[in-house]
Write a protein that holds these residues in place. Structure first.
Motif, mmCIF file in Angstrom:
data_model
loop_
_atom_site.group_PDB
_atom_site.id
_atom_site.type_symbol
_atom_site.label_atom_id
_atom_site.label_comp_id
_atom_site.label_asym_id
_atom_site.label_seq_id
_atom_site.Cartn_x
_atom_site.Cartn_y
_atom_site.Cartn_z
ATOM 1 N N TRP A 178 0.813 -1.224 0.000
ATOM 2 C CA TRP A 178 0.000 0.000 0.000
ATOM 3 C C TRP A 178 0.849 1.279 0.000
ATOM 4 C CZ3 TRP A 178 -2.343 -4.333 2.268
ATOM 5 C CH2 TRP A 178 -3.589 -4.688 1.723
ATOM 6 N N GLY A 179 2.137 1.138 -0.247
ATOM 7 C CA GLY A 179 2.953 2.312 -0.521
ATOM 8 C C GLY A 179 3.530 3.031 0.680
ATOM 9 N N CYS A 180 4.060 4.203 0.413
ATOM 10 C CA CYS A 180 4.756 5.033 1.405
ATOM 11 C C CYS A 180 3.746 5.774 2.284
ATOM 12 C CB CYS A 180 5.653 6.027 0.672
ATOM 13 S SG CYS A 180 6.344 7.331 1.704
ATOM 14 N N TYR A 181 3.903 5.657 3.601
ATOM 15 C CA TYR A 181 2.961 6.310 4.512
ATOM 16 C C TYR A 181 3.016 7.832 4.397
ATOM 17 C CZ TYR A 181 0.353 7.361 8.819
ATOM 18 O OH TYR A 181 -0.565 7.844 9.730
ATOM 19 N N PHE A 182 4.182 8.382 4.226
ATOM 20 C CA PHE A 182 4.288 9.839 4.133
ATOM 21 C C PHE A 182 3.606 10.362 2.866
ATOM 22 C CE2 PHE A 182 7.919 8.754 6.905
ATOM 23 C CZ PHE A 182 7.513 9.478 8.022
ATOM 24 N N GLU A 183 3.742 9.621 1.775
ATOM 25 C CA GLU A 183 3.039 10.009 0.547
ATOM 26 C C GLU A 183 1.529 9.845 0.717
ATOM 27 O OE1 GLU A 183 4.735 7.806 -2.690
ATOM 28 O OE2 GLU A 183 6.632 8.916 -2.622
ATOM 29 N N TYR A 184 1.141 8.811 1.440
ATOM 30 C CA TYR A 184 -0.278 8.587 1.741
ATOM 31 C C TYR A 184 -0.850 9.808 2.474
ATOM 32 C CZ TYR A 184 -4.408 6.362 3.873
ATOM 33 O OH TYR A 184 -5.689 6.065 4.292
ATOM 34 N N LEU A 185 -0.162 10.238 3.520
ATOM 35 C CA LEU A 185 -0.614 11.405 4.281
ATOM 36 C C LEU A 185 -0.637 12.661 3.423
ATOM 37 C CD1 LEU A 185 1.360 10.841 7.621
ATOM 38 C CD2 LEU A 185 -1.116 10.626 7.308
#
Length: 312
Positions: free
Chosen positions: A188-195
């Protein structure tokens, strides 16, 4: 509710069995530059999801993995049951007649056709970033509860989860995991990019943001605010029932029934600041820097209270 539990446990058991025959490098696949678990997601499902038609009374929970998704799912399904004049936890709970695994991006490509037959309000969960969700969700103003959690505890919980669930690549050391977490090699990818992506939607009226930490601080007030957002009236007795049923102790105790073999993996500690048991000084500095670059100063960044929960 029994049917819903069987649906959940059946899908998890099937995924675990499939993962047992796969190499580590086969467990994840890439779609639009983001990794997903091969055993529960597929390109065909993502393609079918694009044309999914949301309703304006859908109840949607959006959260990055290990942000407290199962906790909030319990609360929201109980709130929906109450809105339908049903008793939380009873046999006639949400979508019990035709249960679907609530995660939007998980399952077979035909599930969206089956979901058209579900009664409103439908409850859905997603770990997807907003740009990868069906456009109808935003066009039809479906209400979304966005759950976020401090990144250091997310990483810590994700590490233990990867080592407890065969469907995800496991790690011999925390250091190896941390390297991958910071290098955007997570499901599900990078958490910082998600935020960062969700921050673009944080001011929309149909989206309410809540943090894992604020629910921990005041569960009753948080549940009351969620109910208000979704237009669900609660008596004081109903409020207390939802709070009690969603306590970590209660959910952990019932986890065998609700989540099968996955229960022990999902309900580990349920606390705040467990990251202090794993992070080195260098890792703290690296994550602090990533937070500053990606999300500090934004609406979601401020809401996370990073200095309070992520500084030594």
């Amino acid at each position: 509710m029994e049917k819903s539990r069987k649906t959940f446990i059946g899908l998890v058991d099937k995924a675990i069995a499939a993962a047992s025959t796969m190499r580590r490098d086969e467990l994840l696949f890439s779609h639009k530059g983001i990794l997903y678990p091969t055993t529960v997601c597929s390109p065909e499902t993502f393609k079918a999801l694009e044309s999914f038609e949301a309703r304006n009374d859908d109840v949607i929970l959006a959260a990055y993995p290990k942000s407290g998704t199962n906790w909030l799912s319990q609360i929201l399904t109980d709130l929906i049951a109450i809105s339908q004049k049903k008793t939380p936890g009873s046999e006639s709970s949400v979508n019990a007649e035709e249960p679907e695994f609530p995660y939007l991006e998980v399952g077979d490509a035909e599930k969206y056709e089956r979901m058209t037959k579900l009664l409103s309000p439908r409850f859905m969960v997603t770990h997807l970033r907003p740009e990868n969700l069906p456009k109808s969700i935003f066009k039809n103003n479906a209400k979304i509860l966005l759950l976020i959690r401090n990144p250091k505890d997310v990483a810590t919980s994700f590490y233990h989860f990867c080592n407890g669930l065969p469907s995800l690549p496991s790690y011999e050391t925390w250091d190896d995991f941390f390297t991958d977490f910071m290098a955007k090699k997570m499901a599900w990818g990078c958490y910082f990019e998600y935020l960062s992506e969700w921050n673009k939607y944080s001011d929309k009226e149909n989206i309410m943001t809540i943090t894992y930490e604020e629910i921990k601080e005041n569960p009753a007030l948080s549940v009351k605010n969620m109910a208000t957002f979704f237009g669900i009236a609660l008596t004081e007795e109903e409020l207390q029932l939802v709070v009690e049923r969603s306590s970590f102790q209660s959910m952990k105790k019932n986890s065998d029934k609700t989540h099968g073999s996955l229960g022990k993996v999902l309900f580990r500690k349920g606390g705040v600041s467990d990251w202090k048991n794993l992070f080195s000084e260098d890792q703290n500095e690296k994550m602090d820097k990533a937070f500053e670059e990606h999300i500090a100063g934004t609406t979601l960044g401020k809401k996370l209270k990073y200095d309070l929960y992520c500084k030594v």
